[in-house]
Motif scaffolding. Structure first.
Motif, PDB file in Angstrom:
ATOM      1  N   ASP A   1      -0.993   9.414   1.378  1.00 45.66           N
ATOM      2  CA  ASP A   1      -2.340   8.888   1.184  1.00 45.66           C
ATOM      3  C   ASP A   1      -3.150   9.001   2.471  1.00 45.66           C
ATOM      4  OD1 ASP A   1      -4.112   7.442  -0.777  1.00 45.66           O
ATOM      5  OD2 ASP A   1      -4.191   6.055   0.918  1.00 45.66           O
ATOM      6  N   GLN A   2      -4.466   9.113   2.312  1.00 45.94           N
ATOM      7  CA  GLN A   2      -5.373   9.247   3.458  1.00 45.94           C
ATOM      8  C   GLN A   2      -5.410   7.970   4.302  1.00 45.94           C
ATOM      9  OE1 GLN A   2      -9.367  10.188   2.320  1.00 45.94           O
ATOM     10  NE2 GLN A   2      -9.965  10.783   4.373  1.00 45.94           N
ATOM     11  N   ARG A   3      -5.062   6.839   3.724  1.00 47.20           N
ATOM     12  CA  ARG A   3      -5.079   5.565   4.449  1.00 47.20           C
ATOM     13  C   ARG A   3      -4.218   5.627   5.700  1.00 47.20           C
ATOM     14  NH1 ARG A   3      -4.314   0.714   5.906  1.00 47.20           N
ATOM     15  NH2 ARG A   3      -3.640  -1.199   5.048  1.00 47.20           N
ATOM     16  N   TRP A   4      -3.090   6.314   5.646  1.00 44.70           N
ATOM     17  CA  TRP A   4      -2.161   6.357   6.773  1.00 44.70           C
ATOM     18  C   TRP A   4      -2.694   7.218   7.905  1.00 44.70           C
ATOM     19  CZ3 TRP A   4       0.161   2.330   5.540  1.00 44.70           C
ATOM     20  CH2 TRP A   4       0.580   2.071   4.247  1.00 44.70           C
ATOM     21  N   GLU A   5      -3.592   8.143   7.570  1.00 42.57           N
ATOM     22  CA  GLU A   5      -4.186   8.978   8.613  1.00 42.57           C
ATOM     23  C   GLU A   5      -5.260   8.231   9.380  1.00 42.57           C
ATOM     24  OE1 GLU A   5      -5.576  12.453   6.630  1.00 42.57           O
ATOM     25  OE2 GLU A   5      -3.587  12.942   5.860  1.00 42.57           O
ATOM     26  N   THR A   6      -5.905   7.263   8.730  1.00 47.65           N
ATOM     27  CA  THR A   6      -7.002   6.547   9.380  1.00 47.65           C
ATOM     28  C   THR A   6      -6.535   5.339  10.176  1.00 47.65           C
ATOM     29  OG1 THR A   6      -7.386   5.189   7.413  1.00 47.65           O
ATOM     30  CG2 THR A   6      -8.625   7.244   7.588  1.00 47.65           C
ATOM     31  N   ILE A   7      -5.280   4.940  10.026  1.00 48.60           N
ATOM     32  CA  ILE A   7      -4.788   3.773  10.775  1.00 48.60           C
ATOM     33  C   ILE A   7      -4.783   4.097  12.256  1.00 48.60           C
ATOM     34  CG2 ILE A   7      -2.687   2.472  11.306  1.00 48.60           C
ATOM     35  CD1 ILE A   7      -2.197   2.121   8.427  1.00 48.60           C
ATOM     36  N   GLY A   8      -5.358   3.182  13.024  1.00 47.05           N
ATOM     37  CA  GLY A   8      -5.364   3.333  14.473  1.00 47.05           C
ATOM     38  C   GLY A   8      -6.511   4.158  15.011  1.00 47.05           C
ATOM     39  N   THR A   9      -7.319   4.785  14.153  1.00 44.04           N
ATOM     40  CA  THR A   9      -8.407   5.625  14.645  1.00 44.04           C
ATOM     41  C   THR A   9      -9.749   4.905  14.630  1.00 44.04           C
ATOM     42  OG1 THR A   9      -8.750   6.547  12.453  1.00 44.04           O
ATOM     43  CG2 THR A   9      -7.288   7.762  13.927  1.00 44.04           C
TER      44      THR A   9
ATOM     45  N   ASP B   1       0.835  -1.211   0.000  1.00 36.05           N
ATOM     46  CA  ASP B   1       0.000   0.000   0.000  1.00 36.05           C
ATOM     47  C   ASP B   1       0.866   1.256   0.000  1.00 36.05           C
ATOM     48  OD1 ASP B   1      -2.226  -1.567  -0.015  1.00 36.05           O
ATOM     49  OD2 ASP B   1      -2.727  -1.274   2.102  1.00 36.05           O
ATOM     50  N   TRP B   2       1.904   1.238   0.826  1.00 38.06           N
ATOM     51  CA  TRP B   2       2.802   2.391   0.889  1.00 38.06           C
ATOM     52  C   TRP B   2       3.493   2.623  -0.454  1.00 38.06           C
ATOM     53  CZ3 TRP B   2       8.143   2.386   0.269  1.00 38.06           C
ATOM     54  CH2 TRP B   2       8.789   3.590   0.570  1.00 38.06           C
ATOM     55  N   TYR B   3       3.922   1.541  -1.082  1.00 40.41           N
ATOM     56  CA  TYR B   3       4.635   1.648  -2.353  1.00 40.41           C
ATOM     57  C   TYR B   3       3.717   2.176  -3.458  1.00 40.41           C
ATOM     58  CZ  TYR B   3       7.943   0.412  -6.033  1.00 40.41           C
ATOM     59  OH  TYR B   3       8.818   0.468  -7.085  1.00 40.41           O
ATOM     60  N   LEU B   4       2.473   1.675  -3.466  1.00 42.37           N
ATOM     61  CA  LEU B   4       1.540   2.074  -4.522  1.00 42.37           C
ATOM     62  C   LEU B   4       0.884   3.429  -4.256  1.00 42.37           C
ATOM     63  CD1 LEU B   4      -0.204  -1.352  -5.181  1.00 42.37           C
ATOM     64  CD2 LEU B   4       1.508  -0.224  -6.608  1.00 42.37           C
ATOM     65  N   LEU B   5       0.501   3.684  -2.998  1.00 47.08           N
ATOM     66  CA  LEU B   5      -0.260   4.886  -2.681  1.00 47.08           C
ATOM     67  C   LEU B   5       0.617   6.067  -2.274  1.00 47.08           C
ATOM     68  CD1 LEU B   5      -3.042   3.153  -0.580  1.00 47.08           C
ATOM     69  CD2 LEU B   5      -3.147   3.795  -2.989  1.00 47.08           C
ATOM     70  N   GLY B   6       1.772   5.788  -1.711  1.00 47.34           N
ATOM     71  CA  GLY B   6       2.658   6.853  -1.253  1.00 47.34           C
ATOM     72  C   GLY B   6       2.422   7.199   0.205  1.00 47.34           C
ATOM     73  N   GLU B   7       3.277   8.070   0.720  1.00 47.94           N
ATOM     74  CA  GLU B   7       3.219   8.434   2.142  1.00 47.94           C
ATOM     75  C   GLU B   7       2.113   9.421   2.459  1.00 47.94           C
ATOM     76  OE1 GLU B   7       6.971   9.751   3.640  1.00 47.94           O
ATOM     77  OE2 GLU B   7       8.029   8.001   2.853  1.00 47.94           O
TER      78      GLU B   7
END
Length: 134
Positions: free
Chosen positions: A48-56, A40-46
């Motif tokens: 991306d909104q996905r990284w903000e929603t992790i853990g919430t 996901d990191w490789y395809l979407l980049g740093e």
């Protein structure tokens, strides 16, 4: 120690993970694998909104005891459904053989002939009375 040199993108991902400890918790909780997150990191980049929603997700929805009990039961039932009976039988057979081997080793240390499975009472004199014929 010799350490294998990692690909530059893997090194960048490791640095990204160090800066985002919620990602480590995500993996430890079993919600994702390192491979999935790296892809996901490789395809979407740093950014991306996905990284903000992790853990919430968990923080916004408090669990009640009934939901957690139901969730636990559904997890158990899901695991039972996923079990392969032949594979379970193989595991049980392997465990049985291992236990038999352990019992054999223990019986050897306990003094010999108990390995046959029959425990003999201690042998005394054949004739308990020491009378002789005159």
């Amino acid at each position: 120690m010799t350490q294998k040199k990692l690909h530059p993108s893997v090194l960048k991902f490791k640095e990204f993970v160090k800066n985002n400890p919620k990602i480590i918790k995500e993996v430890r909780d079993g919600k994702a694998t390192w491979q999935e997150l790296y892809e996901d990191w490789y395809l979407l980049g740093e950014e991306d909104q996905r990284w903000e929603t992790i853990g919430t997700e968990k923080a916004t929805e408090p669990e009640t005891s009934n939901e957690s009990k139901g969730d636990w039961m559904s997890n158990i039932m899901g695991m039972v459904k996923k079990m392969d009976p032949n594979q379970m039988q193989n595991h049980i057979n392997n465990l049985s053989q291992a236990l038999g081997a352990i019992q054999g080793v223990i019986s050897q240390f306990q003094g010999g002939n108990a390995a046959a499975g029959s425990i003999k009472p201690p042998e005394g004199p054949k004739n308990p009375f020491g009378f002789r014929k005159d």
